[in-house]
Design an enzyme around this catalytic site. Structure first.
Site, PDB file in Angstrom:
ATOM      1  CE  LYS A  67      -3.786  -2.520   2.082  1.00  0.00           C
ATOM      2  NZ  LYS A  67      -4.497  -2.958   3.267  1.00  0.00           N
ATOM      3  CD  GLN A  96      -3.327  -4.606   6.361  1.00  0.00           C
ATOM      4  OE1 GLN A  96      -3.255  -3.653   5.604  1.00  0.00           O
ATOM      5  NE2 GLN A  96      -3.901  -5.738   6.006  1.00  0.00           N
ATOM      6  CG  ASP A 144      -9.625  -0.511   4.315  1.00  0.00           C
ATOM      7  OD1 ASP A 144      -9.261  -0.790   3.152  1.00  0.00           O
ATOM      8  OD2 ASP A 144      -8.945  -0.773   5.329  1.00  0.00           O
TER       9      ASP A 144
END
Ligand code: NAP
Length: 282
Positions: A52, A96, A119
């Site tokens: 990422k 995460q 997200d």
């Protein structure tokens, strides 16, 4: 001959397009910043986080790395998120997953401002998707819609079957296919006669989490098959939830593993970061 849907190529195109947009923003004095939070140092999570960060660098997005000790308390993590929510220079916040057991994942997801929820996991983002309002969409299913569109595969009016009903893949996938006017069925572990249900599909999306589970017996002649699964087989090679060799001669189009859905997830995360510009000040 089946069309092999090249997720690597399509994701590279998307990243190039985003790079141009980010440059245009920079010329107007607008910088984009993504805060990436990792708790502990699980090796698989570290690989995802590094990918990422690399994608951010390529596109021109600034990434702020928070590498937190695995014993950090839930309260300390929530305080960091709150601080990032309040920072005008931070556009997106990504935590995460999975988190260590002592931290409640739902609480953490709900602590992220929906304006920075790149997200797309916040209940407000999920709700917006279900009622057709603007909001961030979970990256993997959003990437699948892009794969279909950029491969000129029509969704409207098609029988779409999604196998799997997780919050991050199956459910948002079903909502997105519905938004694109597909006729959508969601199958799961309690579905009776999965084979019969799967065989109805013009577009079959498989997110079961079981290596090579779906073979030619589950697939209609000429169907489009999207394989979300990622596993390592006995030879340490990557494979999906679909038995690719078994179905490839029966379908009209298919995503390979690797190189299908996987690369799209990060591309769509980057796309969400770019589309977050302006939201904070609104
Ligand atoms: P998950 O949370 O484990 O959900 C799996 C779903 O499959 C559940 O809804 C489950 O049903 C259903 N299922 C399990 N066994 C079944 C069976 N025998 N018949 C029918 N349905 C069955 O998985 P996920 O997070 O959605 O991920 C699915 C796969 O995609 C995994 O391999 C994961 O690694 C991969 N993945 C890839 C990406 C990417 O970027 N490419 C992103 C996310 C996930 P119940 O709800 O009834 O238990």
């Amino acid at each position: 001959m089946a069309k092999i849907i090249d997720g690597k190529k399509i994701s590279a195109e998307i990243k190039e397009e985003l790079k141009v947009k980010v440059k245009e923003y920079k010329e107007k004095g607008i910088d984009i910043t993504l805060a990436v939070i990792q708790v502990g140092n699980d090796p698989a999570s570290s690989v995802y986080v590094n990918n990422k960060k690399k994608a951010c660098e390529f596109i021109g997005i600034r990434s702020l790395a928070y590498e937190l000790d695995e014993n950090i308390s839930e309260k300390e993590l929530l305080d960091i998120i709150e601080e990032l929510n309040n920072r005008e220079d931070v556009n997106g916040i990504l935590v995460q997953l999975p988190l260590p057991e002592h931290i409640n994942e739902d609480k953490v997801i709900e602590a992220i401002s929906p304006l920075k929820d790149v997200d797309g996991f916040h209940p407000m983002s999920v709700g917006a998707l279900s009622i057709g309002k603007k909001g961030f969409v979970s990256c993997t299913p959003a990437g699948i819609i892009e794969l279909l569109k950029r491969s000129d595969i029509d969704i409207a009016g098609k029988e779409c079957v999604v196998i799997g009903r997780s919050n991050i893949v199956g459910k948002p996938m079903a909502m997105l296919l519905l938004r694109e006017n597909g006729t959508v069925t969601v199958a799961h572990s309690r579905t009776k006669d999965l084979m019969e249900v799967a065989k109805r599909a013009d577009i079959l999306v498989v997110a079961i989490g079981k290596p090579k589970f779906i073979n030619a017996d589950y697939v209609k002649e000429g169907a489009v098959v999207i394989d979300v699964g990622i596993h390592r087989n006995e030879n340490n090679k990557l494979c999906g939830d679909v038995d690719y060799d078994s179905v490839v001669d029966k379908v009209s189009a298919i995503t390979p593993v690797p190189g299908g859905v996987g690369p799209m997830t990060i591309a769509m995360l980057m796309s969400n970061c770019v589309s977050s510009v302006g939201l904070v000040k609104e």
